[in-house]
Write a protein that holds these residues in place. Structure first.
Motif, PDB file in Angstrom:
ATOM      1  N   LEU A 135     -13.082  12.943-102.718  1.00 49.56           N
ATOM      2  CA  LEU A 135     -11.864  13.588-103.207  1.00 49.56           C
ATOM      3  C   LEU A 135     -11.641  13.122-104.628  1.00 49.56           C
ATOM      4  O   LEU A 135     -11.985  11.985-104.962  1.00 49.56           O
ATOM      5  N   HIS A 136     -11.023  13.970-105.452  1.00 50.31           N
ATOM      6  CA  HIS A 136     -10.641  13.459-106.761  1.00 50.31           C
ATOM      7  C   HIS A 136      -9.527  12.432-106.590  1.00 50.31           C
ATOM      8  O   HIS A 136      -8.646  12.600-105.736  1.00 50.31           O
ATOM      9  N   PRO A 137      -9.539  11.327-107.385  1.00 52.91           N
ATOM     10  CA  PRO A 137      -8.513  10.287-107.227  1.00 52.91           C
ATOM     11  C   PRO A 137      -7.080  10.828-107.223  1.00 52.91           C
ATOM     12  O   PRO A 137      -6.240  10.324-106.502  1.00 52.91           O
ATOM     13  N   HIS A 138      -6.820  11.883-108.016  1.00 52.31           N
ATOM     14  CA  HIS A 138      -5.445  12.438-108.023  1.00 52.31           C
ATOM     15  C   HIS A 138      -5.066  12.965-106.655  1.00 52.31           C
ATOM     16  O   HIS A 138      -3.963  12.747-106.164  1.00 52.31           O
ATOM     17  N   ARG A 139      -6.021  13.667-106.043  1.00 55.76           N
ATOM     18  CA  ARG A 139      -5.711  14.246-104.733  1.00 55.76           C
ATOM     19  C   ARG A 139      -5.645  13.139-103.687  1.00 55.76           C
ATOM     20  O   ARG A 139      -4.841  13.196-102.768  1.00 55.76           O
ATOM     21  N   LEU A 140      -6.478  12.123-103.848  1.00 54.62           N
ATOM     22  CA  LEU A 140      -6.441  10.995-102.914  1.00 54.62           C
ATOM     23  C   LEU A 140      -5.075  10.321-102.978  1.00 54.62           C
ATOM     24  O   LEU A 140      -4.487   9.969-101.966  1.00 54.62           O
ATOM     25  N   ARG A 141      -4.560  10.174-104.217  1.00 50.74           N
ATOM     26  CA  ARG A 141      -3.262   9.521-104.391  1.00 50.74           C
ATOM     27  C   ARG A 141      -2.156  10.333-103.712  1.00 50.74           C
ATOM     28  O   ARG A 141      -1.287   9.794-103.044  1.00 50.74           O
ATOM     29  N   SER A 142      -2.212  11.659-103.858  1.00 50.95           N
ATOM     30  CA  SER A 142      -1.114  12.454-103.286  1.00 50.95           C
ATOM     31  C   SER A 142      -1.241  12.545-101.765  1.00 50.95           C
ATOM     32  O   SER A 142      -0.252  12.617-101.060  1.00 50.95           O
ATOM     33  N   ARG A 143      -2.470  12.511-101.246  1.00 51.59           N
ATOM     34  CA  ARG A 143      -2.646  12.678 -99.802  1.00 51.59           C
ATOM     35  C   ARG A 143      -2.633  11.341 -99.070  1.00 51.59           C
ATOM     36  O   ARG A 143      -2.284  11.267 -97.908  1.00 51.59           O
ATOM     37  N   GLY A 144      -3.054  10.291 -99.747  1.00 52.91           N
ATOM     38  CA  GLY A 144      -2.992   8.957 -99.158  1.00 52.91           C
ATOM     39  C   GLY A 144      -4.266   8.537 -98.460  1.00 52.91           C
ATOM     40  O   GLY A 144      -4.501   7.360 -98.284  1.00 52.91           O
ATOM     41  N   TYR A 145      -5.092   9.445 -98.036  1.00 47.44           N
ATOM     42  CA  TYR A 145      -6.372   9.068 -97.444  1.00 47.44           C
ATOM     43  C   TYR A 145      -7.367  10.199 -97.613  1.00 47.44           C
ATOM     44  O   TYR A 145      -6.993  11.331 -97.931  1.00 47.44           O
TER      45      TYR A 145
END
Ligand code: ZN
Ligand code: ZN
Length: 245
Positions: A135-145
């Motif tokens: 996942l792109h880090p931005h999406r990881l940050r918003s989704r949490g996992y």
């Protein structure tokens, strides 16, 4: 990250049970489809397991049902994946379980999906490493996992395979593939992936299996496979829980 994950992936002892004990909290099996008691060790009853939309006669290189292997499309334009394992069509109940796991943190659904993926991959050619689609880090940050990583962890552990979660990175943010038409998906993914800086110059696994939740057009998995093949990986397969028809 990869080292930490690798240390948790020792040789298989008793397959799925050991993996579940490590990665998921204890639970009483209850069928996620009908609510009745689940079969021993999983959240699915036998009747609902038999009714899952299993793909019959899948083409080995795209995973779609086909009377001839490889299918016509794969013969005309061979994909960069050598073997696709995607046991189910993205239809009910998979189209409920996967979003519940991905967007609503439903770990019972994740545990069951991991278990079904493990069963489907048990007889697949054995890769040297598993690589979850990053996942792109931005999406990881918003989704949490990261759902692909969470699906891959128990599979890697049960099969005694190294999990190389940090081998490839998203080189840039891409629009969500689900928001794009098929033609734009390919363009959206041009140069989307790169070998991680810390992995450059080190030996690569010769045979990689990518892990993702759903294979849709295959554009993401193909782009990732091309990145790995360009870097010197000899063979790339893809393992996903479901395939859109
Ligand atoms: Zn059931
Ligand atoms: Zn095909």
């Amino acid at each position: 990250m990869a080292d930490r994950v690798n240390r948790r992936c020792g040789p298989p002892v008793d397959g799925g049970c050991r993996a579940r004990a490590l990665f998921w909290p204890p639970w009483r099996p209850r069928c996620l489809s009908c609510g009745e008691r689940g079969a021993p060790g999983r959240d699915l009853c036998e009747a609902c397991a038999a009714a899952l939309p299993r793909i019959r006669f899948p083409c080995p290189t795209c995973g779609l049902p086909s009377p001839v292997h490889p299918c016509r499309d794969c013969r005309l334009s061979p994909p960069p994946l050598t073997r696709v394992v995607a046991p189910f069509l993205y239809q009910p109940p998979l189209d409920r379980w996967l979003p519940r796991f991905k967007f609503h943190h439903d770990f019972a659904a994740g545990r069951l999906l991991s278990h079904l993926l493990l069963e489907a991959c048990a007889d697949a050619p054995r890769p040297d490493a598993l690589v979850p689609v990053p996942l792109h880090p931005h999406r990881l940050r918003s989704r949490g996992y990261d759902q692909a990583l969470e699906l891959a962890k128990p599979v890697a552990h049960a099969m005694g395979l190294p999990l190389r979660a940090s081998l490839v990175v998203r080189a840039r943010a891409t629009a969500a593939q689900s928001s794009l038409a098929a033609a734009s998906r390919k363009e959206n993914l041009r140069d989307a992936f790169a070998i991680a800086r810390q992995a450059r110059g080190r030996p690569l696994p010769a045979h990689v299996a990518l892990v993702d939740d759903v294979m849709t057009t295959g554009a993401t998995l193909h782009a990732l496979a091309r990145c790995l093949l360009d870097a010197g990986v000899e063979r790339v397969d893809a393992w996903a829980c479901a395939r859109t028809p």
